[in-house]
Design a protein around this motif. Structure first.
Motif, mmCIF file in Angstrom:
data_model
loop_
_atom_site.group_PDB
_atom_site.id
_atom_site.type_symbol
_atom_site.label_atom_id
_atom_site.label_comp_id
_atom_site.label_asym_id
_atom_site.label_seq_id
_atom_site.Cartn_x
_atom_site.Cartn_y
_atom_site.Cartn_z
ATOM 1 N N ILE A 399 -17.935 -15.065 15.007
ATOM 2 C CA ILE A 399 -16.724 -15.338 14.250
ATOM 3 C C ILE A 399 -15.558 -14.563 14.857
ATOM 4 C CG2 ILE A 399 -15.624 -15.268 11.979
ATOM 5 C CD1 ILE A 399 -18.473 -15.191 10.769
ATOM 6 N N SER A 400 -14.511 -15.286 15.200
ATOM 7 C CA SER A 400 -13.273 -14.676 15.689
ATOM 8 C C SER A 400 -12.301 -14.575 14.515
ATOM 9 C CB SER A 400 -12.670 -15.537 16.802
ATOM 10 O OG SER A 400 -11.391 -15.067 17.176
ATOM 11 N N VAL A 401 -11.885 -13.372 14.203
ATOM 12 C CA VAL A 401 -11.064 -13.137 13.006
ATOM 13 C C VAL A 401 -9.606 -12.877 13.390
ATOM 14 C CG1 VAL A 401 -10.766 -11.719 10.949
ATOM 15 C CG2 VAL A 401 -13.070 -12.161 11.828
ATOM 16 N N LYS A 402 -8.708 -13.578 12.692
ATOM 17 C CA LYS A 402 -7.274 -13.351 12.901
ATOM 18 C C LYS A 402 -6.537 -13.665 11.604
ATOM 19 C CE LYS A 402 -3.353 -14.511 15.860
ATOM 20 N NZ LYS A 402 -2.854 -15.333 16.996
ATOM 21 N N ASP A 403 -5.680 -12.737 11.190
ATOM 22 C CA ASP A 403 -4.862 -12.912 9.985
ATOM 23 C C ASP A 403 -5.710 -13.245 8.758
ATOM 24 O OD1 ASP A 403 -2.569 -12.493 11.534
ATOM 25 O OD2 ASP A 403 -2.392 -14.629 12.011
ATOM 26 N N GLY A 404 -6.846 -12.615 8.650
ATOM 27 C CA GLY A 404 -7.684 -12.772 7.482
ATOM 28 C C GLY A 404 -8.561 -14.004 7.459
ATOM 29 N N ILE A 405 -8.501 -14.819 8.515
ATOM 30 C CA ILE A 405 -9.303 -16.040 8.596
ATOM 31 C C ILE A 405 -10.255 -15.949 9.792
ATOM 32 C CG2 ILE A 405 -9.275 -18.539 8.907
ATOM 33 C CD1 ILE A 405 -8.223 -17.664 6.218
ATOM 34 N N GLY A 406 -11.509 -16.307 9.551
ATOM 35 C CA GLY A 406 -12.493 -16.297 10.623
ATOM 36 C C GLY A 406 -12.800 -17.710 11.093
ATOM 37 N N LYS A 407 -12.734 -17.899 12.399
ATOM 38 C CA LYS A 407 -13.151 -19.166 13.007
ATOM 39 C C LYS A 407 -14.503 -18.922 13.658
ATOM 40 C CE LYS A 407 -8.509 -20.982 13.917
ATOM 41 N NZ LYS A 407 -7.579 -21.512 14.957
ATOM 42 N N GLY A 408 -15.520 -19.642 13.180
ATOM 43 C CA GLY A 408 -16.878 -19.383 13.646
ATOM 44 C C GLY A 408 -17.469 -20.513 14.453
ATOM 45 N N SER A 409 -18.377 -20.155 15.323
ATOM 46 C CA SER A 409 -19.149 -21.123 16.103
ATOM 47 C C SER A 409 -20.593 -20.660 16.065
ATOM 48 C CB SER A 409 -18.644 -21.185 17.543
ATOM 49 O OG SER A 409 -19.230 -22.274 18.233
ATOM 50 N N ALA A 410 -21.500 -21.583 15.740
ATOM 51 C CA ALA A 410 -22.895 -21.199 15.536
ATOM 52 C C ALA A 410 -23.838 -22.054 16.370
ATOM 53 C CB ALA A 410 -23.256 -21.317 14.054
ATOM 54 N N ALA A 439 -22.706 -25.941 15.451
ATOM 55 C CA ALA A 439 -21.735 -26.238 14.399
ATOM 56 C C ALA A 439 -20.578 -25.255 14.468
ATOM 57 C CB ALA A 439 -22.400 -26.168 13.026
ATOM 58 N N GLY A 440 -19.481 -25.641 13.822
ATOM 59 C CA GLY A 440 -18.320 -24.775 13.707
ATOM 60 C C GLY A 440 -17.905 -24.672 12.257
ATOM 61 N N PHE A 441 -17.182 -23.617 11.912
ATOM 62 C CA PHE A 441 -16.783 -23.410 10.528
ATOM 63 C C PHE A 441 -15.608 -22.445 10.471
ATOM 64 C CE2 PHE A 441 -19.990 -20.309 11.658
ATOM 65 C CZ PHE A 441 -19.501 -19.106 11.153
ATOM 66 N N THR A 442 -14.942 -22.431 9.327
ATOM 67 C CA THR A 442 -13.905 -21.428 9.049
ATOM 68 C C THR A 442 -14.186 -20.822 7.682
ATOM 69 O OG1 THR A 442 -12.435 -23.110 8.095
ATOM 70 C CG2 THR A 442 -12.139 -22.585 10.429
ATOM 71 N N LEU A 443 -13.777 -19.580 7.526
ATOM 72 C CA LEU A 443 -13.970 -18.891 6.249
ATOM 73 C C LEU A 443 -13.007 -17.725 6.146
ATOM 74 C CD1 LEU A 443 -17.302 -16.784 6.332
ATOM 75 C CD2 LEU A 443 -15.837 -17.266 8.299
ATOM 76 N N ALA A 444 -12.795 -17.268 4.909
ATOM 77 C CA ALA A 444 -11.976 -16.076 4.703
ATOM 78 C C ALA A 444 -12.738 -14.852 5.183
ATOM 79 C CB ALA A 444 -11.619 -15.933 3.228
ATOM 80 N N ARG A 445 -12.011 -13.905 5.735
ATOM 81 C CA ARG A 445 -12.654 -12.714 6.285
ATOM 82 C C ARG A 445 -13.521 -11.999 5.250
ATOM 83 N NH1 ARG A 445 -9.665 -7.796 9.511
ATOM 84 N NH2 ARG A 445 -11.508 -6.497 9.828
ATOM 85 N N ASN A 446 -13.050 -11.924 4.007
ATOM 86 C CA ASN A 446 -13.818 -11.178 3.004
ATOM 87 C C ASN A 446 -15.097 -11.883 2.583
ATOM 88 O OD1 ASN A 446 -12.738 -13.240 1.500
ATOM 89 N ND2 ASN A 446 -11.420 -11.936 0.237
#
Length: 595
Positions: A399-410, A439-446
């Motif tokens: 997960i790459s995190v920026k500005d509180g949002i994580g962009k993930g690749s699994a 797969a890919g996904f996005t999520l809030a950092r927390n």
């Protein structure tokens, strides 16, 4: 690593060998692939383009073709909306080229990975409408874009979705007219390998189900041209189909295998008719005059096409595949080659950082590895996730995190359906999509800690402790004197190999090491003699560290390998590509073991 001998119906293999005139080993391999009918085996080996299904089997094809042809006739501007990976770029190039042949006013839009992310977005749709487009055709994306599809209608766009990603059955959105019980975006038409007309036989459904985004685009192109599969306008597109299918790790079964086999021949050609961008790409990769294989595509050509979309923009790769200028193609290929070198450097840095995090993890209680950082480039984390999953043998999400949002690749391992795992975590995610293994996904950092805990728990629950034991399936045990030139030539008729159609893996015991040395970049070069008889050369890639430990002159080994025909200085010989080795006296592996 645990060796497992494939369970083969020996009676069926004997009947197939006699009925189809196959070598007993080839017959066994066919049975292991669930092919026992002689006529179907002959069709498999022939790999004939004529056996491909027609595009009319897609339930939305007639409606899509009618709308596109109307746009061409009325000179309505058409926008192809692609993805930034190789599958998306090749599909975009294929469909744009086809529409240009038809005289369409067509442009391509590929979103920026860093600022827009994957798939349709409302801002892009508004800009596309403002530019004068009336029709948007997605390739390799859109199947999960319910909100964006509604927005397209709102701004005045007709939307045709062509995609191959997992269909949604979670109930997150509903289109009452959706076939097959799936939830689909409310688009003008949807083309997907699983959405076929009701009269299509189950066998054909299986053959088509593996198509990737570029494969679906190819079917649409055939329908638009209303022509036979042997039309040169279609045959010339098989290079793009092959690049996208292999790069997306599509299953090399069914229609994919036929398309890829013939596409590899197009890629291998060095004729003046070859696509300028492909010729230039082969030149920078040092592949002129060489046979292009699935491995060549996956490890040499595809990464260069992918590099722009990972670190910068995919537009140069699209231009490379569509330009008619050899001079422009050379310039673009050189630029992508440079970016690819930069990509490798970034990848290695992230890989080392991710490995350090893994070493601090207790793997005995960990089902999935979920790793994150604010310093990781989101365009490269998918490659690293694949490397980590392979090294530590756990489903892995970076997960790459920026500005509180994580962009993930699994990426996953055998036994765990990654897409379904994300479905079970969907309440923690802002969005997701993909396949069983990627797969890919996005999520809030927390939400990262909760996501990590739940995904890890799901993995442990669904695959159990045995799922973390790496296994190597052996097709059968052979003696060295059985491995003849004729047999290996017959084995090559099973190609192309890949997901769903793996290369044959054979086992042998009582192998004396006659000579051993390290060559190249840590590769182990061997001469092996079986029971005082036949001697063959072998190479174990990236296994140089075994020299002097498990492997030394005079030692006896058991090995699992793929035999190949090796051509060097005009001479052809048999060489074993070693997949795993064990010292006989230490582990005494049993090739007969099945579990």
């Amino acid at each position: 690593m645990k060796w497992v001998l494939a369970e083969t119906d020996e009676g069926a293999a004997a009947l197939l060998s006699k009925g189809a005139g196959l070598h007993p080993l080839i017959a066994k391999l066919m049975v292991n692939r669930r092919l026992t009918d002689p006529s179907k085996v002959r069709s498999f080996l022939a790999c004939d383009l004529s056996t491909l299904s027609g595009p009319g089997i897609f339930s939305g094809m007639e409606k899509a073709v009618a709308r596109i042809r109307k746009a061409v006739t009325d000179r309505q501007k058409i926008t192809i909306y692609g993805d930034y990976d190789v599958d998306g770029v090749t599909a975009s190039a294929l469909l744009c080229s086809t529409l240009e042949r038809m005289g369409a006013d067509v442009v391509c839009y590929i979103p920026d990975r860093l600022t827009e992310g994957y798939g349709l977005n409302t801002g892009a749709l508004e800009a596309i409408y403002a530019s004068g487009s009336k029709l948007v055709i997605t390739v390799d994306c859109g199947i999960g874009a319910a909100r964006e599809a509604l927005h397209a209608v709102t701004v005045g766009l007709d939307l045709i979705i062509t995609d191959h990603h997992e269909l949604d059955s979670s109930g997150r959105f509903t289109n009452p007219e959706s076939p097959g019980g799936f939830n689909l975006p409310d688009a003008f038409a949807v083309l997907h390998p699983l959405l076929l007309t009701p009269d299509v036989p189950a066998e054909i459904r299986e053959q088509v189900s593996c198509l990737t985004g570029v494969g679906v685009a190819f079917k649409l192109a055939q329908a638009l041209l209303d022509t036979d599969i042997h039309d040169e306008r279609l045959l010339s597109c098989l290079d793009l189909v092959t690049l996208g299918t292999v790069a997306d790790v599509g299953r090399i079964t069914g229609e994919n295998r036929i398309l890829v086999k013939h596409g590899l021949a197009v890629l291998s050609s060095d004729s003046d008719e070859q696509r300028p961008g492909i010729a230039a790409l082969k030149e920078v990769a040092g592949l002129i005059g060489k046979k292009i294989t699935v491995g060549t595509v996956g490890f040499s050509l595809a990464p260069r096409i992918n590099a722009g979309g990972r670190l910068e923009r995919a537009e140069p790769a699209f231009r490379l595949l569509t330009t008619g200028s050899r001079e422009e193609a050379r310039t673009l290929a050189g630029e992508l080659d440079t970016v690819n070198r930069e990509r490798r450097s970034v990848e290695d840095s992230i890989w080392e950082d991710a490995r350090q995090q893994c070493r601090k993890t207790d793997l005995d209680v960990t089902g999935a590895l979920v790793l994150s950082s604010e310093d990781w480039h989101p365009g490269v984390i998918g490659i690293v996730a694949s490397r980590i999953a392979d090294e530590f043998y756990r489903p892995t999400a970076l997960i790459s995190v920026k500005d509180g949002i994580g962009k993930g690749s699994a990426r996953s391992i055998p036994g765990f359906d990654l897409y379904q795992g994300l479905v079970a975590c969907s309440d923690l995610l802002l969005g997701f999509g993909g396949h069983k293994y990627a797969a890919g996904f996005t999520l809030a950092r927390n939400n990262i800690p909760r996501f990590s805990e739940r995904l890890s728990s799901l993995v442990r629950e669904r695959i159990g402790a045995d799922g973390f034991v790496r296994t190597l399936t052996v097709d059968g045990a052979v003696a060295f004197d059985e491995l003849t030139m004729e047999l290996l030539q017959e084995l090559e008729t099973l190609a192309p190999f890949g997901q769903g159609n793996p290369e044959p893996k054979l086992g042998a015991r009582e192998l004396e090491v006659i000579s051993s040395r390290v060559v190249g970049n840590n590769h182990l070069k061997l001469r092996l003699r079986q029971a005082g008889g036949t001697t063959l050369g072998a190479i174990a890639f990236n296994r140089g560290s075994l020299l002097g430990k498990q492997v030394r002159d005079g030692a006896f080994l058991a090995a699992v390998f793929t035999p190949r025909l090796n051509v060097w200085n005009g001479k052809t010989s048999i060489e074993l590509d070693i997949r795993d080795i064990k010292t006989e006296k230490q582990s005494n592996p049993k090739m007969s073991e099945t579990k």
